[in-house]
Design a protein around this motif. Structure first.
Motif, PDB file in Angstrom:
ATOM      1  N   PRO A 181      10.477  -0.721  -8.435  1.00 49.54           N
ATOM      2  CA  PRO A 181       8.915   0.351  -8.918  1.00 49.54           C
ATOM      3  C   PRO A 181       8.551   1.834  -8.576  1.00 49.54           C
ATOM      4  CG  PRO A 181       8.617  -2.102  -7.951  1.00 49.54           C
ATOM      5  CD  PRO A 181      10.074  -1.931  -7.226  1.00 49.54           C
ATOM      6  N   PRO A 182       8.175   2.538  -9.565  1.00 47.98           N
ATOM      7  CA  PRO A 182       7.927   4.168  -8.400  1.00 47.98           C
ATOM      8  C   PRO A 182       6.991   4.321  -7.945  1.00 47.98           C
ATOM      9  CG  PRO A 182       6.782   2.970 -11.028  1.00 47.98           C
ATOM     10  CD  PRO A 182       7.643   2.054 -10.438  1.00 47.98           C
ATOM     11  N   ASN A 183       6.801   3.518  -7.214  1.00 46.04           N
ATOM     12  CA  ASN A 183       5.567   3.599  -6.139  1.00 46.04           C
ATOM     13  C   ASN A 183       6.153   2.700  -5.005  1.00 46.04           C
ATOM     14  OD1 ASN A 183       4.931   1.090  -7.444  1.00 46.04           O
ATOM     15  ND2 ASN A 183       3.008   0.984  -6.345  1.00 46.04           N
ATOM     16  N   VAL A 184       7.661   2.426  -4.740  1.00 47.56           N
ATOM     17  CA  VAL A 184       7.285   2.394  -3.802  1.00 47.56           C
ATOM     18  C   VAL A 184       8.667   2.943  -3.500  1.00 47.56           C
ATOM     19  CG1 VAL A 184       8.954  -0.169  -2.795  1.00 47.56           C
ATOM     20  CG2 VAL A 184       6.584  -0.438  -4.234  1.00 47.56           C
ATOM     21  N   PRO A 185       9.312   2.699  -1.882  1.00 44.73           N
ATOM     22  CA  PRO A 185      10.131   3.589  -1.479  1.00 44.73           C
ATOM     23  C   PRO A 185      11.723   2.488  -1.680  1.00 44.73           C
ATOM     24  CG  PRO A 185       8.311   3.974   0.105  1.00 44.73           C
ATOM     25  CD  PRO A 185       7.976   3.352  -1.077  1.00 44.73           C
ATOM     26  N   PRO A 186      12.534   3.106  -2.490  1.00 43.44           N
ATOM     27  CA  PRO A 186      13.651   2.234  -2.204  1.00 43.44           C
ATOM     28  C   PRO A 186      13.955   1.453  -1.058  1.00 43.44           C
ATOM     29  CG  PRO A 186      13.983   3.952  -3.726  1.00 43.44           C
ATOM     30  CD  PRO A 186      12.516   4.357  -2.996  1.00 43.44           C
ATOM     31  N   GLU A 187      13.721   2.506   0.266  1.00 41.60           N
ATOM     32  CA  GLU A 187      14.758   2.290   1.663  1.00 41.60           C
ATOM     33  C   GLU A 187      13.402   0.852   1.658  1.00 41.60           C
ATOM     34  OE1 GLU A 187      15.226   5.306   4.097  1.00 41.60           O
ATOM     35  OE2 GLU A 187      16.102   7.110   2.245  1.00 41.60           O
ATOM     36  N   LEU A 188      12.538   0.762   1.399  1.00 42.59           N
ATOM     37  CA  LEU A 188      11.708  -0.322   2.255  1.00 42.59           C
ATOM     38  C   LEU A 188      11.096  -1.045   1.251  1.00 42.59           C
ATOM     39  CD1 LEU A 188       8.733   2.139   4.231  1.00 42.59           C
ATOM     40  CD2 LEU A 188      10.835   1.134   4.649  1.00 42.59           C
ATOM     41  N   TYR A 189      11.999  -1.319  -0.016  1.00 44.76           N
ATOM     42  CA  TYR A 189      12.123  -2.345  -1.051  1.00 44.76           C
ATOM     43  C   TYR A 189      13.041  -3.196  -1.272  1.00 44.76           C
ATOM     44  CZ  TYR A 189      11.412  -4.401  -6.084  1.00 44.76           C
ATOM     45  OH  TYR A 189      11.123  -5.174  -6.630  1.00 44.76           O
ATOM     46  N   GLY A 190      12.986  -4.262  -0.835  1.00 43.18           N
ATOM     47  CA  GLY A 190      13.960  -5.512  -0.480  1.00 43.18           C
ATOM     48  C   GLY A 190      14.435  -6.867  -1.363  1.00 43.18           C
ATOM     49  N   LEU A 191      13.991  -6.392  -2.576  1.00 44.02           N
ATOM     50  CA  LEU A 191      13.370  -7.590  -3.750  1.00 44.02           C
ATOM     51  C   LEU A 191      15.173  -7.281  -4.546  1.00 44.02           C
ATOM     52  CD1 LEU A 191      12.562  -9.870  -5.659  1.00 44.02           C
ATOM     53  CD2 LEU A 191      11.775  -8.297  -6.703  1.00 44.02           C
ATOM     54  N   ASP A 192      15.854  -8.512  -3.996  1.00 44.15           N
ATOM     55  CA  ASP A 192      17.377  -8.218  -4.642  1.00 44.15           C
ATOM     56  C   ASP A 192      17.891  -7.139  -4.241  1.00 44.15           C
ATOM     57  OD1 ASP A 192      16.943 -10.745  -6.194  1.00 44.15           O
ATOM     58  OD2 ASP A 192      16.344 -10.137  -8.066  1.00 44.15           O
TER      59      ASP A 192
ATOM     60  N   SER B 184       0.875  -1.696   0.283  1.00 49.43           N
ATOM     61  CA  SER B 184       0.224   0.372   0.263  1.00 49.43           C
ATOM     62  C   SER B 184       1.040   1.173   0.282  1.00 49.43           C
ATOM     63  CB  SER B 184      -0.848   0.126   0.921  1.00 49.43           C
ATOM     64  OG  SER B 184      -1.366   0.761   1.849  1.00 49.43           O
ATOM     65  N   PRO B 185       0.918   2.345  -1.286  1.00 50.88           N
ATOM     66  CA  PRO B 185       1.801   3.658  -0.915  1.00 50.88           C
ATOM     67  C   PRO B 185       0.804   4.237   0.376  1.00 50.88           C
ATOM     68  CG  PRO B 185       0.368   2.786  -3.049  1.00 50.88           C
ATOM     69  CD  PRO B 185       0.009   1.969  -2.377  1.00 50.88           C
ATOM     70  N   GLU B 186       0.126   4.238   0.485  1.00 52.45           N
ATOM     71  CA  GLU B 186      -0.076   4.996   1.727  1.00 52.45           C
ATOM     72  C   GLU B 186       0.314   4.473   2.765  1.00 52.45           C
ATOM     73  OE1 GLU B 186      -2.778   3.293  -0.690  1.00 52.45           O
ATOM     74  OE2 GLU B 186      -3.527   5.306  -1.621  1.00 52.45           O
ATOM     75  N   LEU B 187       0.439   3.625   3.225  1.00 51.11           N
ATOM     76  CA  LEU B 187       0.701   2.625   4.461  1.00 51.11           C
ATOM     77  C   LEU B 187       2.197   3.498   4.904  1.00 51.11           C
ATOM     78  CD1 LEU B 187       0.609   1.253   6.822  1.00 51.11           C
ATOM     79  CD2 LEU B 187       1.391  -0.794   5.025  1.00 51.11           C
ATOM     80  N   LEU B 188       3.159   3.303   3.824  1.00 50.11           N
ATOM     81  CA  LEU B 188       4.955   3.402   3.223  1.00 50.11           C
ATOM     82  C   LEU B 188       4.793   4.575   3.127  1.00 50.11           C
ATOM     83  CD1 LEU B 188       5.464   0.562   0.427  1.00 50.11           C
ATOM     84  CD2 LEU B 188       5.555   0.439   2.958  1.00 50.11           C
ATOM     85  N   GLN B 189       4.261   5.136   2.947  1.00 53.61           N
ATOM     86  CA  GLN B 189       4.524   7.468   3.049  1.00 53.61           C
ATOM     87  C   GLN B 189       3.452   7.338   4.294  1.00 53.61           C
ATOM     88  OE1 GLN B 189       5.743   8.714   1.109  1.00 53.61           O
ATOM     89  NE2 GLN B 189       6.148   7.022  -0.729  1.00 53.61           N
ATOM     90  N   SER B 190       3.142   6.945   5.362  1.00 55.43           N
ATOM     91  CA  SER B 190       3.248   7.017   6.313  1.00 55.43           C
ATOM     92  C   SER B 190       3.914   7.354   7.656  1.00 55.43           C
ATOM     93  CB  SER B 190       1.674   6.560   6.988  1.00 55.43           C
ATOM     94  OG  SER B 190       2.291   5.468   7.423  1.00 55.43           O
TER      95      SER B 190
ATOM     96  N   TYR C 279      12.125   3.569  11.787  1.00 47.89           N
ATOM     97  CA  TYR C 279      10.304   4.562  12.461  1.00 47.89           C
ATOM     98  C   TYR C 279      10.971   5.101  10.995  1.00 47.89           C
ATOM     99  CZ  TYR C 279       7.809   8.673  12.744  1.00 47.89           C
ATOM    100  OH  TYR C 279       6.960   9.849  12.638  1.00 47.89           O
ATOM    101  N   ALA C 280       9.621   4.981  10.089  1.00 48.19           N
ATOM    102  CA  ALA C 280       9.799   6.110   8.846  1.00 48.19           C
ATOM    103  C   ALA C 280       8.416   6.755   8.713  1.00 48.19           C
ATOM    104  CB  ALA C 280       9.730   4.693   7.494  1.00 48.19           C
ATOM    105  N   GLU C 281       9.378   8.187   8.196  1.00 47.52           N
ATOM    106  CA  GLU C 281       8.557   9.193   7.355  1.00 47.52           C
ATOM    107  C   GLU C 281       8.778   9.051   5.973  1.00 47.52           C
ATOM    108  OE1 GLU C 281       9.670  12.310   9.530  1.00 47.52           O
ATOM    109  OE2 GLU C 281       8.458  11.618  11.529  1.00 47.52           O
ATOM    110  N   ALA C 282       7.767   9.318   5.304  1.00 47.46           N
ATOM    111  CA  ALA C 282       7.631   9.632   4.154  1.00 47.46           C
ATOM    112  C   ALA C 282       8.522   8.829   2.523  1.00 47.46           C
ATOM    113  CB  ALA C 282       8.124  11.188   3.533  1.00 47.46           C
ATOM    114  N   GLY C 283       7.975   7.622   3.220  1.00 44.02           N
ATOM    115  CA  GLY C 283       9.206   6.550   2.465  1.00 44.02           C
ATOM    116  C   GLY C 283      10.823   6.351   2.982  1.00 44.02           C
ATOM    117  N   GLN C 284      10.902   7.151   3.990  1.00 45.88           N
ATOM    118  CA  GLN C 284      12.107   7.209   4.172  1.00 45.88           C
ATOM    119  C   GLN C 284      12.400   7.385   5.794  1.00 45.88           C
ATOM    120  OE1 GLN C 284      14.676  11.294   3.365  1.00 45.88           O
ATOM    121  NE2 GLN C 284      14.235  10.404   1.478  1.00 45.88           N
ATOM    122  N   VAL C 285      13.329   5.791   5.755  1.00 45.48           N
ATOM    123  CA  VAL C 285      13.618   5.741   7.339  1.00 45.48           C
ATOM    124  C   VAL C 285      14.168   6.342   7.838  1.00 45.48           C
ATOM    125  CG1 VAL C 285      14.503   3.624   8.809  1.00 45.48           C
ATOM    126  CG2 VAL C 285      13.379   3.271   7.043  1.00 45.48           C
ATOM    127  N   ARG C 286      14.091   7.475   9.233  1.00 47.54           N
ATOM    128  CA  ARG C 286      14.656   7.665   9.709  1.00 47.54           C
ATOM    129  C   ARG C 286      15.368   7.970  11.168  1.00 47.54           C
ATOM    130  NH1 ARG C 286      14.003  12.477   5.839  1.00 47.54           N
ATOM    131  NH2 ARG C 286      11.720  12.343   5.522  1.00 47.54           N
TER     132      ARG C 286
END
Length: 267
Positions: free
Chosen positions: A237-248, A77-83, A110-117
């Motif tokens: 993928p364009p709708n997924v934050p790179p810091e939370l994308y785990g494929l390969d 969910s893009p909304e969840l990952l940006q929260s 802890y992440a905000e706007a798709g970035q781990v802080r």
């Protein structure tokens, strides 16, 4: 913007609290075992640790979202990952934990706007707390971390792991073989968060595996703030934050990262 220092202090406190819980559960021999899909082990301590961490977060930050390995919503969910999002693994390295190995950890990000802080990765059996705030460096207990200066892949120590799903394992073999032919040696610790944090601590030079966000969200920030590089074999993928994308996923010292990526892409 949230108060990241306050959040970091809180994350470290609950990582310690959950770590002490799982250590006590094992020492008292009260741990029971069950299995999820694909023969993935889950223990009663995983569930107790998860409940403790979630309850603490919900009490302190009721408006925040939580992404947990044990009670995971749909993390596509893009909304969840940006929260305002907490990403937790109550025990990373459950098999190690169940077999009385030391290499397991509580991982909290802890992440905000798709970035781990903020991140905290605590290994209670070694009493090692890796902790980090974006822009302020990463630490092992009180010592600031600096990435290894390894410059040659042929001399590098590389970490990896294998999926629980046996049907997925053959896909890894070509990558594993290519890397084994190219690097100094390979290690499999069995807890990805520690594999990655160990790169920041100079104990390994690189890592590759397909992971879920809770496996690496905190640890990847530890490596970034220590001067390391994070990326992927393929495109994100364009709708997924790179810091939370785990494929390969690929993690490494800067001087060997590009060569690692080339080797894995050639497999």
């Amino acid at each position: 913007m949230s108060d990241w220092k306050e959040i970091a202090k809180f994350a470290q406190e609950i990582a310690h609290e959950a770590g002490n819980l799982i250590r006590q559960e094992r020492e008292q021999q009260t741990v029971s075992l069950n299995y999820k899909t694909h023969q993935e082990l889950v223990t009663s301590a995983d569930l107790k640790s998860d409940q403790l961490i979630r309850s603490r977060i919900q009490q302190r930050f009721p408006e925040h979202q939580i992404l947990s390995e044990e009670l995971a919503p749909d993390y596509s969910s893009p909304e969840l990952l940006q929260s305002q999002l907490w990403i937790i693994d109550p025990i990373d390295g459950t098999v190690n934990y169940a077999r009385n190995h030391q290499m397991c950890a509580v991982s909290i990000a802890y992440a905000e706007a798709g970035q781990v802080r903020v991140g905290a990765v605590y290994c209670p059996f070694l009493e090692e707390l890796f902790h980090v705030i974006q822009g302020e460096g990463s630490y092992l207990n009180a010592k600031q971390l600096q990435i290894t200066m390894q410059t040659e892949l042929r001399s590098a120590l590389i970490g990896t792991g294998f999926p629980y799903n046996r049907e997925e394992r053959p896909k890894l073999i070509p990558k594993f073989q290519k890397m084994l032919e190219s690097c100094g040696d390979i290690r499999r610790i069995g807890a990805a968060s520690l594999d990655i944090c160990w790169i920041a601590a100079g104990r390994m030079d690189g890592f590759f595996e397909t992971l879920s966000p809770w496996d690496f969200a905190a640890a990847q920030l530890v490596v970034r703030e220590a001067g390391g590089k994070i990326g992927h074999i393929g495109e994100v993928p364009p709708n997924v934050p790179p810091e939370l994308y785990g494929l390969d996923l690929i993690v490494g010292a800067p001087a060997i990262f590009d060569e690692m990526q080339q080797v894995l892409r050639s497999a």
